[in-house]
Design an enzyme around this catalytic site. Sequence first.
Site, mmCIF file in Angstrom:
data_model
loop_
_atom_site.group_PDB
_atom_site.id
_atom_site.type_symbol
_atom_site.label_atom_id
_atom_site.label_comp_id
_atom_site.label_asym_id
_atom_site.label_seq_id
_atom_site.Cartn_x
_atom_site.Cartn_y
_atom_site.Cartn_z
ATOM 1 C CG ASP A 104 -0.370 -0.562 2.464
ATOM 2 O OD1 ASP A 104 0.858 -0.541 2.583
ATOM 3 O OD2 ASP A 104 -1.130 -1.024 3.331
ATOM 4 C CG ASN A 119 -9.514 -1.773 11.411
ATOM 5 O OD1 ASN A 119 -8.551 -2.436 11.048
ATOM 6 N ND2 ASN A 119 -9.904 -0.677 10.779
ATOM 7 C CG HIS A 131 -6.325 -2.467 8.497
ATOM 8 N ND1 HIS A 131 -6.453 -1.163 8.917
ATOM 9 C CD2 HIS A 131 -5.020 -2.766 8.682
ATOM 10 C CE1 HIS A 131 -5.284 -0.713 9.326
ATOM 11 N NE2 HIS A 131 -4.390 -1.673 9.191
ATOM 12 C CD GLU A 143 -8.917 0.694 7.174
ATOM 13 O OE1 GLU A 143 -9.040 -0.204 8.030
ATOM 14 O OE2 GLU A 143 -8.187 1.684 7.350
HETATM 15 C C1 F6R Z 1 0.950 -1.432 6.116
HETATM 16 C C2 F6R Z 1 -0.134 -2.403 6.268
HETATM 17 C C3 F6R Z 1 -1.047 -2.329 7.441
HETATM 18 C C4 F6R Z 1 -0.299 -2.610 8.751
HETATM 19 C C5 F6R Z 1 -1.246 -2.561 9.941
HETATM 20 C C6 F6R Z 1 -0.517 -2.781 11.246
HETATM 21 O O1 F6R Z 1 1.650 -1.679 4.915
HETATM 22 O O2 F6R Z 1 -0.274 -3.242 5.427
HETATM 23 O O3 F6R Z 1 -2.078 -3.252 7.271
HETATM 24 O O4 F6R Z 1 0.296 -3.882 8.674
HETATM 25 O O5 F6R Z 1 -1.881 -1.310 9.976
HETATM 26 O O6 F6R Z 1 0.344 -1.710 11.476
HETATM 27 P P1 F6R Z 1 1.399 -1.725 12.668
HETATM 28 O O7 F6R Z 1 2.390 -2.786 12.337
HETATM 29 O O8 F6R Z 1 2.014 -0.349 12.636
HETATM 30 O O9 F6R Z 1 0.636 -2.023 13.908
#
Ligand code: F6R
Length: 234
Positions: free
Chosen positions: A67, A136, A138, A143
């Site tokens: 992303d 959440n 994702h 999302e």
């Molecule tokens: C970012 C991504 C997101 C993160 C998720 C957890 O490339 O794919 O899905 O893996 O938001 O983020 P952290 O590791 O910062 O808790």
Amino acid sequence: MNVLAVADATIMSALAADVIAATIVQKPNAVLGLATGATPMGVYAKLIEKQKENGLSFAGVRSYNLDEYVGLHGNDPQSYRRYMMENLFQHVDIKNENIHVPNGDATDIARECRQYDEQIVADGGIDLQLLGIGNNGHIGFNEPSDHFTLPTHYVEIDASTREANARFFSSIDVVPKAALTVGMGAIMAARAVLLIASVGKADIVERALNGPVTPAVPASILQFHPNTTVIYVK
Ligand code: F6R
């Protein structure tokens, strides 16, 4: 599904780096799907160590990040491209032309998304997809929703995700409101998936793995993936 509940983030990072390194050793031109955020930082540090100490080579590896924030140029300090350069790519021998991160600054977003998926397919699909998980549920920026979206797409970031990510910005007001994300199609088509989760994520991991499969908890779709490994801090 292989599920490993480990004691701390150091063990999680070491094990995840071993899985990624094994993939590269078995297939030196492996296609890796990569994630950003706090969770993989220790994994990337371990991979850099493996390059320096054991000669693990990324020379043939092709990478596709999950992303990117919409509106941020790849040189922006907050962009996920910059994160990847700083946390992994500039420390290993991966070739620049083999690095792919969605262009959040593209003028034609629909075309950017379509070409990203086409490029993944042209490269033979993803061998190993690394995923973190949001509070959440994702994965990538897929999302919670009432449906799963298959292609790479434009998404408005959840308020809760913007709050969670505000720690990387000077204030919540400057956290981008939208992102481009690889969809469930490329993730589910990956030959192997490695989901990692650090301290504080055990509850959402439990819901994703053992609750109903629903787009309200996007990671739950992995229950249908035939080759997923989960390493989480219990
Ligand atoms: C970012 C991504 C997101 C993160 C998720 C957890 O490339 O794919 O899905 O893996 O938001 O983020 P952290 O590791 O910062 O808790």
